[in-house]
Design a protein around this motif. Structure first.
Motif, PDB file in Angstrom:
ATOM      1  N   ILE A 232       0.801  -1.217   0.148  1.00  0.00           N
ATOM      2  CA  ILE A 232      -0.060  -0.113   0.106  1.00  0.00           C
ATOM      3  C   ILE A 232       0.890   1.398   0.273  1.00  0.00           C
ATOM      4  O   ILE A 232       0.528   2.258  -0.646  1.00  0.00           O
ATOM      5  CB  ILE A 232      -0.924  -0.083   1.194  1.00  0.00           C
TER       6      ILE A 232
ATOM      7  N   ILE B  73      -6.392   3.848  -3.606  1.00  0.00           N
ATOM      8  CA  ILE B  73      -6.799   2.472  -3.044  1.00  0.00           C
ATOM      9  C   ILE B  73      -8.218   2.490  -2.966  1.00  0.00           C
ATOM     10  O   ILE B  73      -8.884   3.636  -2.519  1.00  0.00           O
ATOM     11  CB  ILE B  73      -6.030   2.528  -1.749  1.00  0.00           C
TER      12      ILE B  73
ATOM     13  N   GLU C 148      -4.109  -5.086   0.421  1.00  0.00           N
ATOM     14  CA  GLU C 148      -4.576  -3.218   0.172  1.00  0.00           C
ATOM     15  C   GLU C 148      -4.070  -2.840  -1.323  1.00  0.00           C
ATOM     16  O   GLU C 148      -4.977  -2.146  -1.748  1.00  0.00           O
ATOM     17  CB  GLU C 148      -4.001  -2.423   1.226  1.00  0.00           C
TER      18      GLU C 148
END
Length: 450
Positions: free
Chosen positions: A330, A350, A398
């Motif tokens: 991430i 994201i 993620e």
């Protein structure tokens, strides 16, 4: 009788990543076979109505995905099957790319023929034959078909199945879901409605801006064609339906009175288990009827709307993914990190649909608004002739929340197919391929790496 096919590159999975991988491999001189289990191509973009494509650009509007993906958009535009890249009127990203799925299905078949790619539809890979001293080399894959079993031998294999099927069957390490509990993002049964008065929807948005997503460009709606709507918070809360989400979301088109509804949510089931998939299909379709009734009864502009299409299968955001040579994290995304072995870029933020709760976790990209995807994220561990493209490349749970989007999948698919063709021609493993040569080839063929 077991039929045997010999080729250079096998691509498994005919979604956006697999189409672009097969096109790239064929165009780079490899004898290429694309295997798809449905009777048409497009993967989640067609079978599950994942529409529109999001996104080819950064939040500031800089294009970071091109190559074969952009060529497909331009050819769709020439067929009056896409307006190209348009502003996202819910404001989550800068642009989205609507397209007509039925024309897309035919166009990509034509493009594959032009590239000399052989196509096998109605074909499901259910076995992998390994060879080598340590069993590290894929010798062939086994396909189940209506005409009996087929064995396909090749030099290189590209897994664009979305579920890392080939990686899993070959014994390459794979991951699934969150590290803590292996739960994945929820599944969604998408559907279309016709008879929608979009002018009435837009008027309501302009008159009630507080009821819509905070990034909605309300001040510009008079000048922009309505492409996406996120909100109607009051209406959704008052309806109090037994669906674990917190807002209305739909996209317009491809027809002038049509929308694609992305609102059902099926949580807690595993998209790699047939029993769970069966339950998900049943629950998703029940939710479709529930949501359609809600929209007709409560939303302005939907009074005369009706269901025109439901996905052939439930949409799957996340299942297995490769545990590869490098796992994109991430922080790589949100910090806009660059990698020396970059083979694709993306500007999609994201976007985690929570496996348990109603919410969506979003995080945007720093720097110039894009991040690099490294070649190592396409490379398997323990298997020397396997690459991944699309949803099952090597990432954390993620980071998958951005790489899973179709334009990003198209870009990694092109990279995987190109690498497979170059490696097959040189008689080397993808791990031994000169990354600079791969990058130069990708750039020559339209990819954006800087």
């Amino acid at each position: 009788m077991n039929q045997v096919i010999d080729t250079d590159v096998v691509v498994v999975g005919g979604g956006p990543a697999g189409i672009n991988a097969a096109l790239a491999a064929g165009r780079n001189g490899a004898r290429t076979l694309l295997i798809e289990r449905y009777g048409f191509l497009g993967g989640m973009s067609t079978v599950a109505l994942v529409y529109p494509w999001m996104t080819f650009h950064t939040m500031e509007g800089k294009q970071v995905i091109a190559g074969i993906a952009q060529e497909i958009v331009e050819r769709l535009q020439a067929l009056h099957a896409s307006p190209g890249h348009v502003r996202d009127t819910c404001g989550f990203v800068h642009t989205i790319t609507p397209f007509h799925p039925e024309i897309y299905k035919v166009l990509v078949m034509d493009m594959l023929k032009e590239a000399g790619v052989k196509l096998l539809l109605h074909s499901f890979v259910d076995g992998v034959q390994m060879s080598g001293v340590g069993g590290e080399h894929i010798e062939s894959v086994r396909i189940t078909t209506k005409s009996g079993p087929v064995t396909v031998r090749a030099k290189m294999f590209v897994d664009t199945s979305g579920d890392a099927d080939i990686a899993w069957l070959s014994g390459a390490p794979v991951l699934q879901g969150r590290d803590s509990d292996r739960l994945t993002q929820p599944m969604t049964m998408k559907f279309r409605m016709r008879g929608v008065d979009l002018a009435a929807v837009k008027r309501y948005m302009i008159e009630h801006p507080d009821e819509f997503y905070r990034k909605t460009p309300i001040a510009e709606l008079d000048q922009l064609p309505l492409s996406a709507v996120q909100g109607f918070y009051k209406h959704w809360k008052e309806a109090d339906l037994p669906i674990n989400r917190d807002q209305v979301l739909f996209f317009t088109g491809p027809e002038e009175d049509e929308v694609l509804v992305n609102m059902t949510r099926v949580q807690g089931l595993d998209g790699t288990k047939v029993e769970d998939l069966t339950l998900a299909e049943e629950e998703g379709r029940r939710q479709v009827l529930m949501v359609a009734d809600f929209m007709r009864q409560r939303l302005p502009g939907f009074e005369r709307a009706s269901i025109s299409q439901v996905g052939a299968q439930i949409g799957i955001r996340e299942t297995r993914r490769l545990d590869g040579q490098y796992s994109l994290q991430i922080e790589d995304v949100t910090e806009g990190r660059r990698f020396e072995d970059v083979i694709a870029r993306s500007g999609y933020p994201i976007d985690i649909h929570d496996p348990k709760t109603k919410g969506v976790t979003a995080a945007w990209i720093a720097g110039d608004g894009a991040y690099d995807i490294p070649y190592r994220a396409l490379l398997a561990k323990k298997v020397d002739n396997l690459l991944a493209g699309g949803r099952c490349i090597s990432t954390s749970h993620e980071a998958l929340a951005t790489t899973r989007l179709s334009p990003s999948c198209m870009a990694t698919g092109q990279a995987a197919g190109t690498a497979a063709a170059l490696s097959a021609a040189a008689g080397i493993s993808p791990q031994s391929l000169d990354v600079k040569r791969l990058q130069e080839t990708l750039v020559k063929q339209g990819a954006i790496l800087h």
